[in-house]
Scaffold this active site. Structure first.
Site, PDB file in Angstrom:
ATOM      1  N   ASP A  47      -1.791  -3.640  10.336  1.00  0.00           N
ATOM      2  CA  ASP A  47      -0.425  -4.070  10.034  1.00  0.00           C
ATOM      3  C   ASP A  47       0.587  -3.098  10.642  1.00  0.00           C
ATOM      4  O   ASP A  47       1.792  -3.317  10.579  1.00  0.00           O
ATOM      5  CB  ASP A  47      -0.214  -4.271   8.525  1.00  0.00           C
ATOM      6  CG  ASP A  47      -0.329  -2.980   7.743  1.00  0.00           C
ATOM      7  OD1 ASP A  47      -0.740  -1.952   8.323  1.00  0.00           O
ATOM      8  OD2 ASP A  47      -0.010  -2.988   6.533  1.00  0.00           O
ATOM      9  N   SER A  48       0.079  -2.028  11.282  1.00  0.00           N
ATOM     10  CA  SER A  48       0.942  -1.169  12.098  1.00  0.00           C
ATOM     11  C   SER A  48       1.609  -2.002  13.187  1.00  0.00           C
ATOM     12  O   SER A  48       2.610  -1.579  13.783  1.00  0.00           O
ATOM     13  CB  SER A  48       0.131  -0.029  12.720  1.00  0.00           C
ATOM     14  OG  SER A  48      -1.048  -0.527  13.324  1.00  0.00           O
ATOM     15  N   GLU A 105      -5.094  -1.839   1.240  1.00  0.00           N
ATOM     16  CA  GLU A 105      -4.700  -0.477   0.864  1.00  0.00           C
ATOM     17  C   GLU A 105      -4.749  -0.284  -0.645  1.00  0.00           C
ATOM     18  O   GLU A 105      -4.358  -1.175  -1.408  1.00  0.00           O
ATOM     19  CB  GLU A 105      -3.272  -0.188   1.358  1.00  0.00           C
ATOM     20  CG  GLU A 105      -3.158  -0.188   2.869  1.00  0.00           C
ATOM     21  CD  GLU A 105      -1.764   0.191   3.371  1.00  0.00           C
ATOM     22  OE1 GLU A 105      -0.882   0.547   2.546  1.00  0.00           O
ATOM     23  OE2 GLU A 105      -1.552   0.119   4.596  1.00  0.00           O
ATOM     24  N   ASP A 150      -6.209  -6.717   8.864  1.00  0.00           N
ATOM     25  CA  ASP A 150      -5.519  -5.838   7.910  1.00  0.00           C
ATOM     26  C   ASP A 150      -4.605  -6.699   7.034  1.00  0.00           C
ATOM     27  O   ASP A 150      -3.643  -7.293   7.538  1.00  0.00           O
ATOM     28  CB  ASP A 150      -4.694  -4.827   8.702  1.00  0.00           C
ATOM     29  CG  ASP A 150      -4.422  -3.568   7.916  1.00  0.00           C
ATOM     30  OD1 ASP A 150      -4.948  -3.421   6.794  1.00  0.00           O
ATOM     31  OD2 ASP A 150      -3.684  -2.707   8.443  1.00  0.00           O
ATOM     32  N   LYS A 191      -9.266  -5.478   5.553  1.00  0.00           N
ATOM     33  CA  LYS A 191      -8.950  -4.162   5.000  1.00  0.00           C
ATOM     34  C   LYS A 191      -7.744  -4.313   4.079  1.00  0.00           C
ATOM     35  O   LYS A 191      -6.835  -5.104   4.366  1.00  0.00           O
ATOM     36  CB  LYS A 191      -8.613  -3.173   6.124  1.00  0.00           C
ATOM     37  CG  LYS A 191      -8.124  -1.803   5.621  1.00  0.00           C
ATOM     38  CD  LYS A 191      -8.042  -0.778   6.734  1.00  0.00           C
ATOM     39  CE  LYS A 191      -6.737  -0.745   7.469  1.00  0.00           C
ATOM     40  NZ  LYS A 191      -5.540  -0.476   6.636  1.00  0.00           N
ATOM     41  N   GLU A 239      -6.442   8.291   5.215  1.00  0.00           N
ATOM     42  CA  GLU A 239      -5.304   8.596   6.087  1.00  0.00           C
ATOM     43  C   GLU A 239      -4.519   9.787   5.558  1.00  0.00           C
ATOM     44  O   GLU A 239      -4.117   9.813   4.380  1.00  0.00           O
ATOM     45  CB  GLU A 239      -4.388   7.360   6.211  1.00  0.00           C
ATOM     46  CG  GLU A 239      -3.173   7.639   7.105  1.00  0.00           C
ATOM     47  CD  GLU A 239      -2.433   6.402   7.583  1.00  0.00           C
ATOM     48  OE1 GLU A 239      -2.901   5.272   7.332  1.00  0.00           O
ATOM     49  OE2 GLU A 239      -1.373   6.582   8.219  1.00  0.00           O
TER      50      GLU A 239
HETATM   51  O1  KIV Z   1      -2.369  -0.597  10.302  1.00  0.00           O
HETATM   52  C1  KIV Z   1      -2.998   0.331  10.831  1.00  0.00           C
HETATM   53  O2  KIV Z   1      -2.912   0.595  12.035  1.00  0.00           O
HETATM   54  C2  KIV Z   1      -3.863   1.127   9.965  1.00  0.00           C
HETATM   55  C3  KIV Z   1      -4.490   2.355  10.552  1.00  0.00           C
HETATM   56  C4  KIV Z   1      -3.490   3.435  10.581  1.00  0.00           C
HETATM   57  C5  KIV Z   1      -5.722   2.764   9.830  1.00  0.00           C
HETATM   58  O3  KIV Z   1      -4.034   0.811   8.822  1.00  0.00           O
END
Ligand code: KIV
Length: 294
Positions: free
Chosen positions: A58-59, A129, A97, A127, A196
């Site tokens: 989600d970056s 959080e 994500d 994934k 992280e």
């Molecule tokens: O969204 C992302 O890029 C991440 C990484 C920093 C692990 O969650």
């Protein structure tokens, strides 16, 4: 690496990295390489480089879509990118994500959206959080048949609550909390956990106590694997980058110079040259030029 074979026995496309194989990598102390990707071109390069896991992070909200944080990216935007990545790779595990808002409200929401990642996005796993309140979400998704990667330490979706992009677990009590969270996520069914911005000794202890692999980002050298954001690694991120980022290239400069050369060539007429243009048979050209009407 596992490779699928034709009936004649020749090696064909590489087989998808199976989760048990990822777990064995921890046992063999073979470090896991993971990178983010948001489109087919990046994903293809990641696979060609030997990446084990590709995270459609989600970056993307920040490095692709230009937002100030990861919070605004939507399920539909994430699915669009996940599809592009999943289409492009064979062996690497594709991690979708889960964006902010797609799993926080209820277990039902979490399962529905995880299923969308797999069915519509082509992701292999998802994934999410956090621990604590998120543990039932992990359990529910795992029970639906979708493997889950956890993510603790600096969890960017909660950046406001955490007071900024800061390292986490820097007191004994907070470090113990992180260890407890990691163990709880493993117990809930996660197959791997991203750590992280966590002090290296804390990540090392967590890694030693877990049977599932840890993937570090700013968590020191003792994690079972490492992940970086594609744009950070390649030098495409503008402005401040986190302390843990290692830039392996300065692609922003390479791209900028190439684009400036194109602008200069367009202005001067140096581009296109003869070899970039198409001709036509001489008699057709003569006929075309002889008749003034369209
Ligand atoms: O969204 C992302 O890029 C991440 C990484 C920093 C692990 O969650």
């Amino acid at each position: 690496m596992t490779t699928s074979h034709t009936s004649a026995g020749e090696a064909q496309v590489p087989a998808k990295l199976a989760i048990p194989e990822l777990l064995e990598m921890k046992g063999r102390a073979t470090r896991i390489a993971m990178v983010t990707a948001y489109d087919a071109a990046g994903a293809r390069l990641a696979e060609a480089a030997g990446m084990d896991v590709v995270l459609v992070g989600d970056s993307a909200a920040m490095v692709v879509l230009g937002h100030e944080s990861t919070v605004p990216v939507t399920m539909d935007e994430m699915l669009f990118m996940t599809r592009s990545v999943a289409r492009a790779v064979r062996r690497p595990l594709v991690v979708g994500d889960m964006p902010f808002g797609s799993y926080q409200v209820s277990d039902e929401d979490a399962v529905r959206n995880a299923i969308r990642f797999v069915k519509e996005g082509g992701a292999d796993v998802v994934k999410l959080e956090g621990a604590g309140r998120m543990l039932p979400r992990v359990r529910a998704i795992v029970e639906s048949g979708i493997p889950v990667m956890g993510h603790i330490g600096l969890t960017p979706q909660s950046v406001t609550a955490l007071g900024g992009y800061k390292a986490q677990g820097r007191t004994a009590a907070k470090a113990r909390r992180l260890l407890a969270d990691a163990l709880a996520l493993q117990e809930a069914g996660c197959f791997s956990i991203v750590l992280e911005a966590v002090p290296a000794p804390v990540a090392a202890r967590i890694t030693a106590e877990l049977t599932i692999p840890t993937i570090g980002i700013g968590a020191g050298a003792d994690c079972d694997g490492q992940v970086l954001v594609y744009h950070d690694l390649l030098g495409l991120t503008e402005g401040h980058v986190a302390r843990f980022v290692k830039r392996y290239a300065d692609l922003a400069t390479v791209i900028q110079e190439a684009l400036e050369s194109f602008v200069a060539d367009v202005r001067s007429g140096a581009y296109p040259e003869e070899r970039h243009t198409y001709g036509m048979p001489a008699d057709e050209l003569a006929a075309f030029e002889a008749d003034p009407k369209p």
